[in-house]
Design a protein around this motif. Structure first.
Motif, PDB file in Angstrom:
ATOM      1  N   MET A 157       0.818  -1.213   0.000  1.00 24.10           N
ATOM      2  CA  MET A 157       0.000   0.000   0.000  1.00 24.10           C
ATOM      3  C   MET A 157       0.850   1.259   0.000  1.00 24.10           C
ATOM      4  N   ASP A 158       2.032   1.166   0.620  1.00 23.64           N
ATOM      5  CA  ASP A 158       2.952   2.305   0.550  1.00 23.64           C
ATOM      6  C   ASP A 158       3.215   2.700  -0.902  1.00 23.64           C
ATOM      7  N   HIS A 159       3.385   1.682  -1.762  1.00 19.47           N
ATOM      8  CA  HIS A 159       3.659   1.976  -3.188  1.00 19.47           C
ATOM      9  C   HIS A 159       2.570   2.851  -3.798  1.00 19.47           C
ATOM     10  N   LEU A 160       1.328   2.628  -3.347  1.00 14.84           N
ATOM     11  CA  LEU A 160       0.215   3.395  -3.915  1.00 14.84           C
ATOM     12  C   LEU A 160       0.302   4.868  -3.518  1.00 14.84           C
ATOM     13  N   ASN A 161       1.078   5.121  -2.460  1.00 22.29           N
ATOM     14  CA  ASN A 161       1.245   6.494  -1.976  1.00 22.29           C
ATOM     15  C   ASN A 161       2.639   7.036  -2.273  1.00 22.29           C
ATOM     16  N   GLY A 162       3.321   6.388  -3.215  1.00 18.87           N
ATOM     17  CA  GLY A 162       4.617   6.915  -3.653  1.00 18.87           C
ATOM     18  C   GLY A 162       5.761   6.635  -2.695  1.00 18.87           C
ATOM     19  N   ILE A 163       5.595   5.611  -1.843  1.00 17.08           N
ATOM     20  CA  ILE A 163       6.627   5.309  -0.839  1.00 17.08           C
ATOM     21  C   ILE A 163       7.217   3.925  -1.104  1.00 17.08           C
ATOM     22  N   VAL A 164       8.543   3.822  -1.081  1.00 17.59           N
ATOM     23  CA  VAL A 164       9.188   2.501  -1.122  1.00 17.59           C
ATOM     24  C   VAL A 164       9.740   2.223   0.276  1.00 17.59           C
ATOM     25  N   PHE A 165       9.985   0.943   0.582  1.00 14.47           N
ATOM     26  CA  PHE A 165      10.272   0.601   1.985  1.00 14.47           C
ATOM     27  C   PHE A 165      11.520   1.277   2.530  1.00 14.47           C
ATOM     28  N   ILE A 166      12.491   1.574   1.664  1.00 21.07           N
ATOM     29  CA  ILE A 166      13.697   2.219   2.200  1.00 21.07           C
ATOM     30  C   ILE A 166      13.422   3.662   2.637  1.00 21.07           C
ATOM     31  N   ASP A 167      12.281   4.216   2.216  1.00 22.07           N
ATOM     32  CA  ASP A 167      11.910   5.560   2.694  1.00 22.07           C
ATOM     33  C   ASP A 167      11.627   5.545   4.197  1.00 22.07           C
ATOM     34  N   HIS A 168      11.369   4.362   4.770  1.00 23.34           N
ATOM     35  CA  HIS A 168      11.109   4.272   6.210  1.00 23.34           C
ATOM     36  C   HIS A 168      12.400   4.252   7.026  1.00 23.34           C
ATOM     37  N   LEU A 169      13.530   4.083   6.356  1.00 26.71           N
ATOM     38  CA  LEU A 169      14.792   3.963   7.079  1.00 26.71           C
ATOM     39  C   LEU A 169      15.337   5.342   7.426  1.00 26.71           C
ATOM     40  N   ARG A 171      18.026   8.324   7.268  1.00 26.05           N
ATOM     41  CA  ARG A 171      18.668   8.801   6.047  1.00 26.05           C
ATOM     42  C   ARG A 171      19.987   8.056   5.812  1.00 26.05           C
ATOM     43  N   LEU A 172      20.702   7.806   6.892  1.00 25.33           N
ATOM     44  CA  LEU A 172      21.987   7.107   6.791  1.00 25.33           C
ATOM     45  C   LEU A 172      21.793   5.705   6.206  1.00 25.33           C
ATOM     46  N   LYS A 173      20.850   4.969   6.782  1.00 30.70           N
ATOM     47  CA  LYS A 173      20.611   3.592   6.303  1.00 30.70           C
ATOM     48  C   LYS A 173      20.098   3.588   4.875  1.00 30.70           C
ATOM     49  N   ARG A 174      19.244   4.574   4.557  1.00 25.25           N
ATOM     50  CA  ARG A 174      18.707   4.643   3.195  1.00 25.25           C
ATOM     51  C   ARG A 174      19.835   4.896   2.200  1.00 25.25           C
TER      52      ARG A 174
END
Length: 188
Positions: A157-169, A171-174
């Motif tokens: 569902m994140d994808h439907l809102n323009g979010i990929v899972f690494i966006d939750h990390l 900034r350093l980890k991303r």
């Protein structure tokens, strides 16, 4: 049926907000068939339409659990004799899904994504949630989800809102994940 190309970060389409499905027609059914074929081929357990470049609120998920009752099949891909359980296909389609009352309790899960190949990272998400969605005929359904299903539906569902899972990390980890992805791509 056709296998479609899966778009990968940093494709700007992945940042797009997908639009609700308004017409439940054959075109939608074809899209879903193609999504399943693409997902199984990848292979993956979930796919959002935007990942094949279609900005519609459609998800397909199949956790493909091992069948505990099935006879294990010997398999010899690598010269070693070991058995593996046949997997059950449980294809599920979610059109215009919405998350209702996500739990306050969260759970960390090691996630990966077909649009961020070969990168895995722990993401904290609500451990359970209720989901309301429509099927291919436009009928409404509602169900409580937990465990991997809850994680997977929230990830898709994140994808439907323009979010990929690494966006939750952080900034350093991303940034580390994106650098690793670049390195893997260059090696390929």
């Amino acid at each position: 049926m056709a296998i479609r190309e899966i778009i990968e970060v940093p494709d700007p389409l992945l940042k797009q907000i997908s639009k609700p499905v308004e017409t439940f027609d054959d075109e939608l059914k074809t899209l879903v068939d193609d999504m399943f074929e693409t997902m199984y081929d990848a292979p993956g357990i979930g796919l959002a339409a935007i990942q094949i470049g279609v900005p519609l609120r459609v998800l397909v998920i199949d956790l493909q659990p091992d069948d505990p009752d099935a006879e294990p099949e010997p398999c010899n891909h690598d010269g070693h004799h070991h058995t593996h359980q046949p997997t059950l296909r449980e294809p599920r389609v979610f059109v215009n899904p919405e998350i209702l009352d996500p739990s306050e309790e969260t759970k960390a899960y090691q996630e990966g994504c077909l649009s961020v190949p070969d990168i895995y990272a722990e993401v904290d998400r609500p451990a359970t949630c209720r989901v309301r969605w429509q099927d291919l005929d436009g009928e409404f359904h509602e169900e409580a989800m937990d465990d991997l299903m809850a994680v997977c539906i929230q990830h898709e569902m994140d994808h439907l809102n323009g979010i990929v899972f690494i966006d939750h990390l952080s900034r350093l980890k991303r940034n580390m994940a994106l650098k690793k992805l670049e390195k893997l791509r260059r090696a390929a």
